[in-house]
Design a protein around this motif. Structure first.
Motif, PDB file in Angstrom:
ATOM      1  N   LYS A 195     103.480 -31.336  69.962  1.00  0.00           N
ATOM      2  CA  LYS A 195     102.136 -31.784  69.269  1.00  0.00           C
ATOM      3  C   LYS A 195     101.357 -30.521  68.701  1.00  0.00           C
ATOM      4  N   TYR A 196     102.313 -29.597  68.006  1.00  0.00           N
ATOM      5  CA  TYR A 196     101.474 -28.615  67.600  1.00  0.00           C
ATOM      6  C   TYR A 196     101.570 -28.584  66.088  1.00  0.00           C
ATOM      7  N   ASN A 197     100.169 -28.426  65.374  1.00  0.00           N
ATOM      8  CA  ASN A 197     100.264 -28.425  64.038  1.00  0.00           C
ATOM      9  C   ASN A 197     100.962 -27.244  63.305  1.00  0.00           C
ATOM     10  N   VAL A 198     102.043 -27.494  62.802  1.00  0.00           N
ATOM     11  CA  VAL A 198     102.871 -26.315  62.037  1.00  0.00           C
ATOM     12  C   VAL A 198     102.498 -26.295  60.747  1.00  0.00           C
ATOM     13  N   LYS A 199     102.280 -24.941  60.100  1.00  0.00           N
ATOM     14  CA  LYS A 199     102.257 -24.582  58.818  1.00  0.00           C
ATOM     15  C   LYS A 199     103.236 -23.777  58.552  1.00  0.00           C
ATOM     16  N   LEU A 200     103.923 -23.848  57.263  1.00  0.00           N
ATOM     17  CA  LEU A 200     105.219 -22.922  56.913  1.00  0.00           C
ATOM     18  C   LEU A 200     104.521 -22.180  55.461  1.00  0.00           C
ATOM     19  N   ASP A 201     104.756 -20.951  55.200  1.00  0.00           N
ATOM     20  CA  ASP A 201     104.545 -20.241  54.146  1.00  0.00           C
ATOM     21  C   ASP A 201     105.672 -19.295  53.889  1.00  0.00           C
ATOM     22  N   LYS A 202     106.332 -19.452  52.852  1.00  0.00           N
ATOM     23  CA  LYS A 202     107.376 -18.394  52.479  1.00  0.00           C
ATOM     24  C   LYS A 202     108.260 -18.165  53.735  1.00  0.00           C
ATOM     25  N   ASN A 203     108.071 -17.089  54.288  1.00  0.00           N
ATOM     26  CA  ASN A 203     109.093 -16.728  55.507  1.00  0.00           C
ATOM     27  C   ASN A 203     108.292 -16.913  56.718  1.00  0.00           C
ATOM     28  N   GLY A 204     107.164 -17.447  56.760  1.00  0.00           N
ATOM     29  CA  GLY A 204     106.515 -17.194  57.923  1.00  0.00           C
ATOM     30  C   GLY A 204     106.239 -18.798  58.365  1.00  0.00           C
ATOM     31  N   LEU A 205     105.901 -18.982  59.709  1.00  0.00           N
ATOM     32  CA  LEU A 205     105.504 -20.206  60.377  1.00  0.00           C
ATOM     33  C   LEU A 205     104.074 -19.914  61.314  1.00  0.00           C
ATOM     34  N   LEU A 206     103.291 -20.863  61.127  1.00  0.00           N
ATOM     35  CA  LEU A 206     102.027 -20.650  62.329  1.00  0.00           C
ATOM     36  C   LEU A 206     101.981 -22.094  62.951  1.00  0.00           C
ATOM     37  N   ALA A 207     101.961 -22.017  64.227  1.00  0.00           N
ATOM     38  CA  ALA A 207     101.948 -23.421  65.041  1.00  0.00           C
ATOM     39  C   ALA A 207     100.596 -23.336  65.714  1.00  0.00           C
ATOM     40  N   GLU A 208      99.839 -24.307  65.659  1.00  0.00           N
ATOM     41  CA  GLU A 208      98.504 -24.094  66.429  1.00  0.00           C
ATOM     42  C   GLU A 208      98.154 -25.386  67.070  1.00  0.00           C
ATOM     43  N   LYS A 209      97.812 -25.360  68.245  1.00  0.00           N
ATOM     44  CA  LYS A 209      97.321 -26.706  69.026  1.00  0.00           C
ATOM     45  C   LYS A 209      95.981 -26.382  69.760  1.00  0.00           C
ATOM     46  N   SER A 213      89.343 -26.614  71.514  1.00  0.00           N
ATOM     47  CA  SER A 213      88.617 -26.083  72.627  1.00  0.00           C
ATOM     48  C   SER A 213      87.823 -24.657  72.596  1.00  0.00           C
ATOM     49  N   ARG A 214      88.013 -23.943  71.466  1.00  0.00           N
ATOM     50  CA  ARG A 214      87.208 -22.818  71.225  1.00  0.00           C
ATOM     51  C   ARG A 214      85.810 -23.256  70.859  1.00  0.00           C
ATOM     52  N   TRP A 215      85.625 -24.282  70.350  1.00  0.00           N
ATOM     53  CA  TRP A 215      84.126 -24.796  70.317  1.00  0.00           C
ATOM     54  C   TRP A 215      83.556 -25.134  71.456  1.00  0.00           C
ATOM     55  N   GLY A 216      83.951 -25.226  72.801  1.00  0.00           N
ATOM     56  CA  GLY A 216      83.493 -25.525  73.994  1.00  0.00           C
ATOM     57  C   GLY A 216      82.218 -24.877  74.452  1.00  0.00           C
ATOM     58  N   PRO A 217      82.266 -23.715  74.440  1.00  0.00           N
ATOM     59  CA  PRO A 217      81.014 -22.946  74.735  1.00  0.00           C
ATOM     60  C   PRO A 217      79.946 -23.297  73.983  1.00  0.00           C
ATOM     61  N   TYR A 218      80.127 -23.472  72.397  1.00  0.00           N
ATOM     62  CA  TYR A 218      79.134 -23.971  71.669  1.00  0.00           C
ATOM     63  C   TYR A 218      78.403 -25.250  71.963  1.00  0.00           C
ATOM     64  N   VAL A 219      79.443 -26.132  72.241  1.00  0.00           N
ATOM     65  CA  VAL A 219      79.119 -27.362  72.601  1.00  0.00           C
ATOM     66  C   VAL A 219      78.024 -27.557  73.789  1.00  0.00           C
ATOM     67  N   TYR A 488      89.534 -27.509  80.032  1.00  0.00           N
ATOM     68  CA  TYR A 488      90.813 -28.402  80.172  1.00  0.00           C
ATOM     69  C   TYR A 488      91.691 -28.507  79.056  1.00  0.00           C
ATOM     70  N   PHE A 489      91.263 -27.645  77.897  1.00  0.00           N
ATOM     71  CA  PHE A 489      92.151 -27.631  76.741  1.00  0.00           C
ATOM     72  C   PHE A 489      92.340 -26.251  76.319  1.00  0.00           C
ATOM     73  N   ASN A 490      93.365 -25.576  75.879  1.00  0.00           N
ATOM     74  CA  ASN A 490      93.644 -24.450  75.363  1.00  0.00           C
ATOM     75  C   ASN A 490      93.825 -24.230  73.972  1.00  0.00           C
ATOM     76  N   HIS A 491      93.490 -23.071  73.383  1.00  0.00           N
ATOM     77  CA  HIS A 491      93.930 -23.005  72.046  1.00  0.00           C
ATOM     78  C   HIS A 491      95.255 -22.005  71.974  1.00  0.00           C
ATOM     79  N   ARG A 492      96.187 -22.679  71.792  1.00  0.00           N
ATOM     80  CA  ARG A 492      97.728 -22.078  71.930  1.00  0.00           C
ATOM     81  C   ARG A 492      98.186 -21.749  70.145  1.00  0.00           C
ATOM     82  N   ARG A 493      98.509 -20.623  69.882  1.00  0.00           N
ATOM     83  CA  ARG A 493      99.015 -20.256  68.559  1.00  0.00           C
ATOM     84  C   ARG A 493     100.414 -19.428  68.755  1.00  0.00           C
ATOM     85  N   PHE A 494     101.207 -19.834  67.703  1.00  0.00           N
ATOM     86  CA  PHE A 494     102.447 -18.924  67.491  1.00  0.00           C
ATOM     87  C   PHE A 494     102.575 -18.599  66.175  1.00  0.00           C
ATOM     88  N   TRP A 495     103.050 -17.363  66.263  1.00  0.00           N
ATOM     89  CA  TRP A 495     103.376 -16.952  64.685  1.00  0.00           C
ATOM     90  C   TRP A 495     104.977 -16.413  64.793  1.00  0.00           C
TER      91      TRP A 495
END
Lengths: 552, 182
Positions: A195-209, A213-219, A488-495
């Motif tokens: 369930k990651y959002n995956v973006k590809l660009d040339k030789n790279g990959l960014l996966a995000e999920k 949850s980063r907006w939690g403090p502002y909400v 209860y939610f975490n912002h996870r990313r992989f490059w």
């Protein structure tokens, strides 16, 4: 401060730590550190950048987290001080005014109480400085959130798939090694499965999920601000009513702070448990303390005055409803609630006397004087009459031969009467008190003999209205949503990047719960045969520990 | 570029000023409400005197607005209140002087029995109307706390002065002079 141009050519706003485009470290401090500071994605807090006009300076002041924490600490200390001695509204004084309250504090609490009152702590929560502090907290919440939320939002929205190697290798989770050619495609499949959002660009990959949850403090802050707004509304007339009404059985009274309505008390009832009903419910308690209250109830009639009616006008009042007010079962109407709060039993209501011949003890009949609304003339058998010449509901003594009354309440009624009978056609004057009769003009032939009293009860009712409750509730709900979002939610990313020579570098980041991030990465590794990763922070900690031990 | 930058900066200052102004205004408003909350229903000099309608001992209705164009000397009292009793004869004497000059006296008793009020009126031989506020609604509307309180209403129906506590005959004369129509 100047704009900061990165080696990649991107121009960053002053104060930026990590290049918005490629992720290179821009400050010297950052360049020398082993791990990147990912807080706010390395963006510049907006207000740090400009510090020119007075407006900018005020803005900067409130944008600081240190200032925000300072305000919170000040509020906590102040709120705690307010609990040391009771606040003004909870102090019991006979007559409520500034002097008696001041006297109360010094009498009951001595010198400390005097100082407490002198400093204004007896009314701390509505003091101007406390309100200003709360207001400053609101300003700090709004400005600090805006200043951080906007750059963070922009940065996450515009983030690139490809980052500079120095960004990747300074992440906490970092790995480097050789892998198969289809590593990116395989990793993409597995990450999508997770369930990651995956973006590809040339030789790279960014996966995000879980970016939200980063907006939690502002909400969370939005909820707090709505809550404070609701509290502010309470002080505006019409939003919040908290009044007391003492009403006696049989009385009709205007309801304080509630125009257009009147309330009549039909009766007050206090029921107690006998200890025998329901198979001996409360029998032990009844034996121990004598009586256990079962029900406090005031039966009332609510009247509505006709529209545009004037205070004082009682004609054409319309019965809205009859209602038994009980504890926790308030009379509700038009946004108001009337609660049963207090009572006084057995105030005098009427007294019955018999007109008797002192010698023969023969009675000429009885009369009942209503102490609330006495009549002037009481006619008895055989043409005998008793005329009320004066009525003193709370007799307090004579002044210049005039009987006086201390209050309008029948606490100690005194009557000046003239008794006329066929035997005494000229009339005899007598002044009657409870258990005492004065015959001012010499001995009388007749007397009024006390027969009995009727009493009535007084109900203490509280009138409440709080139109701010839905707003406070909404604020609380949004606050909790923000907490859950951040907790209860975490912002996870992989490059993941594949170099021309077949080497693969990978990095992972999360705002919390690194354990779960590693679990995700292990699953992807197993499927796509990624190079092994390490937790650089753990390694640094280990090394420091080792160095520390060696130094010993 | 630099034009754009200038505009951006200008917009930023405007934005920040507006946000700060709004929040400071909200705090100011809260402080104002808090300061006036306790006496929110207290009448002030210059306010419109709340209209009311009460019945006197003869059974006649008196509505405040009927006396527009006249000064109204509104005295709240009770039989148990000694200063009230003390100032009554002086009020009565001054009423005799000023009634032909357009000054009306209304003595508003606070929810006592007709017998008590009638005896009091007879005892002091009062010539002005004495009305009884049976539900205390006029007392609530005027937020009367201590007795006696006298509210002086000018011919325009506005409150000219609020007097709490006992008045001397000289005071009464001066007050009636104040609300006398021109």
């Amino acid at each position: 401060m100047d704009k900061m141009q990165c080696q990649c050519g991107h121009v960053n706003p002053p104060g930026t730590i990590l290049c918005e485009s490629c992720g290179r470290s821009l400050t010297e401090k950052e360049q020398n550190s082993k791990l990147v500071d990912m807080r706010y994605e390395g963006t510049a807090r907006r207000s740090q950048t400009y510090n020119k006009s007075i407006i900018d300076k005020i803005w900067n002041f409130f944008s600081s987290v240190k200032v925000g924490v300072g305000i919170i600490v000040a509020l906590l200390v102040a709120a705690a001080i307010g609990t040391i001695l009771p606040q003004e509204e909870y102090v019991q004084v006979a007559t409520r005014n500034e002097d008696t309250i001041k006297a109360y504090y010094s009498d009951v609490y001595g010198e400390i109480g005097r100082i407490y009152h002198f400093l204004g702590f007896h009314d701390l929560y509505s003091s101007f400085w406390f309100i200003i502090l709360v207001g400053m907290l609101a300003i700090s919440l709004i400005i600090a959130s805006l200043d951080r939320f906007v750059p963070l939002y922009r940065s996450l929205k515009n983030q690139r798939v490809l980052r500079h190697e120095s960004f990747i290798n300074k992440q906490r989770i970092y790995g480097k090694g050789y892998a198969q050619e289809d590593v990116l495609a395989k990793a993409e499949t597995k990450l999508k499965e997770l369930k990651y959002n995956v973006k590809l660009d040339k030789n790279g990959l960014l996966a995000e999920k879980g970016r939200f949850s980063r907006w939690g403090p502002y909400v969370n802050h939005i909820g707090l601000i709505i809550f404070l707004f609701g509290v502010m509304l309470r002080m505006i007339p019409g939003f919040y009513v908290d009044e007391t009404l003492w009403i006696r059985e049989g009385e009709t009274r205007a309801i304080p702070e509630v125009p257009d309505y009147a309330l009549e008390s039909k009766s007050f009832e206090l029921e107690t448990y006998s200890g025998e009903e329901n198979g001996g419910a409360f029998s032990e308690a009844v034996d121990r303390v004598g009586s256990v209250a079962k029900n406090y109830q005031t039966d009332v009639i609510l009247y509505k005055k006709p529209e545009n009616s004037l205070p004082g006008a009682t004609e054409d009042m319309e019965v809205v409803k009859e209602y038994p007010i009980r504890v926790n079962q308030p009379l509700k109407f038009d946004g108001y609630a009337v609660y049963q709060m207090d009572f006084k039993l057995d105030e005098l209501k009427a007294m019955t006397f018999a007109l008797t011949n002192k010698e023969t003890e023969e009675s000429l009949g009885e009369l009942t004087i209503d102490l609330i609304d006495p009549e002037k003339m009481y006619e008895l058998e055989n043409g005998a009459t008793v005329e009320l010449k004066g009525y003193y509901p709370d007799f307090s003594g004579f002044e210049n031969g005039e009987p006086q009354t201390a209050t309008p309440l029948p606490n100690n009624p005194g009557f000046l009467v003239e008794m006329t009978t066929p035997e005494t056609p000229k009339g005899e004057t007598s002044f009657i008190l409870i258990r005492n009769t004065i015959e001012p003009f010499g001995d009388n032939q007749f007397k009024l003999e006390f027969q009995g009293v009727e009493t009535r009860d007084v109900s203490g009712l509280t009138i409440r209205k709080d139109s701010t409750l839905p707003i406070l509730g909404l604020g609380g709900l949004i606050f909790m949503i923000g907490v859950a979002q951040g907790m209860y939610f975490n912002h996870r990313r992989f490059w993941i990047q594949q170099k021309a020579n077949g080497e693969v570098i990978l990095a992972g980041h999360t705002n919390k719960n690194w354990y779960a991030l590693k679990k995700d990465l292990e699953q992807v590794s197993a499927y796509a045969s990624l190079p092994a990763y390490s937790d650089q922070q753990e390694e640094i900690e280990k090394q420091m520990k080792k160095e520390g031990e060696e130094a010993l | 570029m630099s034009e754009k930058k200038k505009n951006k900066k200008k917009n930023r200052v405007i934005m920040r000023s507006v946000i700060l102004f709004l929040m400071i205004a909200a705090i100011g408003y809260t402080l104002y409400n808090n300061a006036t909350a306790e006496d929110v229903s207290v009448l002030k000099v210059g306010d419109e005197a709340p209209d009311f309608k009460l019945v006197d001992l003869e059974g006649e209705s008196h509505q405040l607005s009927d006396y527009k164009g006249q000064g109204v000397f509104l005295n709240f009292w009770g039989t148990w209140c000694k200063p009230c009793a003390k100032e009554m004869p002086a009020m009565d004497r001054q009423f005799e002087v000023f009634k032909d000059q357009g000054v009306q006296v209304l003595a508003v008793n606070i929810a006592q029995s007709e017998f008590e009020v009638q005896s009091f009126a007879d005892q002091y031989d009062l010539s002005f109307p004495v009305v009884i506020d049976k539900t205390k609604s006029v007392m609530t509307a005027y937020n009367i706390i201590p007795l006696p309180t006298t509210v002086l209403v000018n011919p325009e129906g506005k409150i000219e002065r609020i007097v709490t506590g006992e008045m001397t005959e000289q005071d009464i004369e001066g007050f009636m002079e104040e609300i006398k129509p021109e």
